[in-house]
Design a protein around this motif. Structure first.
Motif, PDB file in Angstrom:
ATOM      1  N   LEU A  18       1.356  -1.011  -0.187  1.00 27.80           N
ATOM      2  CA  LEU A  18       0.436   0.283   0.022  1.00 27.80           C
ATOM      3  C   LEU A  18       0.619   1.469   0.676  1.00 27.80           C
ATOM      4  O   LEU A  18       1.583   1.239   0.922  1.00 27.80           O
ATOM      5  N   HIS A  43      -2.211  -5.388   9.966  1.00 28.15           N
ATOM      6  CA  HIS A  43      -1.189  -6.782   8.869  1.00 28.15           C
ATOM      7  C   HIS A  43      -0.802  -6.692   8.455  1.00 28.15           C
ATOM      8  O   HIS A  43       0.648  -7.454   8.191  1.00 28.15           O
ATOM      9  N   LEU A  47       1.063  -7.090   4.378  1.00 30.61           N
ATOM     10  CA  LEU A  47       1.287  -6.709   4.210  1.00 30.61           C
ATOM     11  C   LEU A  47       2.469  -5.053   4.218  1.00 30.61           C
ATOM     12  O   LEU A  47       2.753  -5.321   5.105  1.00 30.61           O
ATOM     13  N   LEU A  74      -2.466   0.819  -3.863  1.00 30.24           N
ATOM     14  CA  LEU A  74      -2.855  -0.708  -3.769  1.00 30.24           C
ATOM     15  C   LEU A  74      -2.214  -1.491  -4.416  1.00 30.24           C
ATOM     16  O   LEU A  74      -2.658  -1.637  -5.592  1.00 30.24           O
ATOM     17  N   ASN A  94      -9.620  -1.080   5.512  1.00 32.29           N
ATOM     18  CA  ASN A  94      -9.723  -2.668   5.264  1.00 32.29           C
ATOM     19  C   ASN A  94     -10.419  -3.170   4.963  1.00 32.29           C
ATOM     20  O   ASN A  94      -9.842  -4.144   5.111  1.00 32.29           O
ATOM     21  N   LEU A  97      -8.143  -3.890   1.897  1.00 29.12           N
ATOM     22  CA  LEU A  97      -7.667  -4.590   1.805  1.00 29.12           C
ATOM     23  C   LEU A  97      -7.170  -6.471   2.321  1.00 29.12           C
ATOM     24  O   LEU A  97      -7.585  -7.232   1.656  1.00 29.12           O
TER      25      LEU A  97
END
Length: 103
Positions: A18, A43, A47, A74, A94, A97
């Motif tokens: 991200l 995360h 992530l 992203l 969220n 993701l």
């Protein structure tokens, strides 16, 4: 540790990345910062969150046609799969993701 290029960073194997395009002088960018920190912590290991200062890295911002800040993009396997300009509330981010990091 050698500094990685933007391309190397977004091509992180097996982990979505991200990217937050921001500037220090931008109020909405400051609003977004704690939300991004929360996502990175929530995360962790699934992530990668990267912040790109558009004043210091205009080429990266230009490459992805960033018109306004904050802009979040992203990347999954090096490809942009989602983007949003402006402040994105934590629950909404969220949700986006979740499709990429699993639960």
């Amino acid at each position: 540790m050698a500094k990685k290029s933007f391309t190397e960073l977004i091509n992180s194997p097996g982990m979505p990345v991200l990217v937050d395009f921001y500037a220090d002088w931008c109020g909405p960018c400051r609003t977004m910062a704690p939300i991004l920190e929360q996502m990175a912590a929530q995360h962790q290991g699934k992530l990668k969150v990267i912040k790109i200062d558009v004043d210091r890295n205009p080429a990266a911002a230009q490459q992805y046609h960033v018109q306004g800040i904050p802009t979040l993009i992203l990347f999954h396997k090096g490809q942009p799969v989602w983007r949003q300009s402006g402040v994105v509330p934590g629950p909404q981010l969220n949700q986006v993701l979740a499709g990429y990091v699993g639960s």
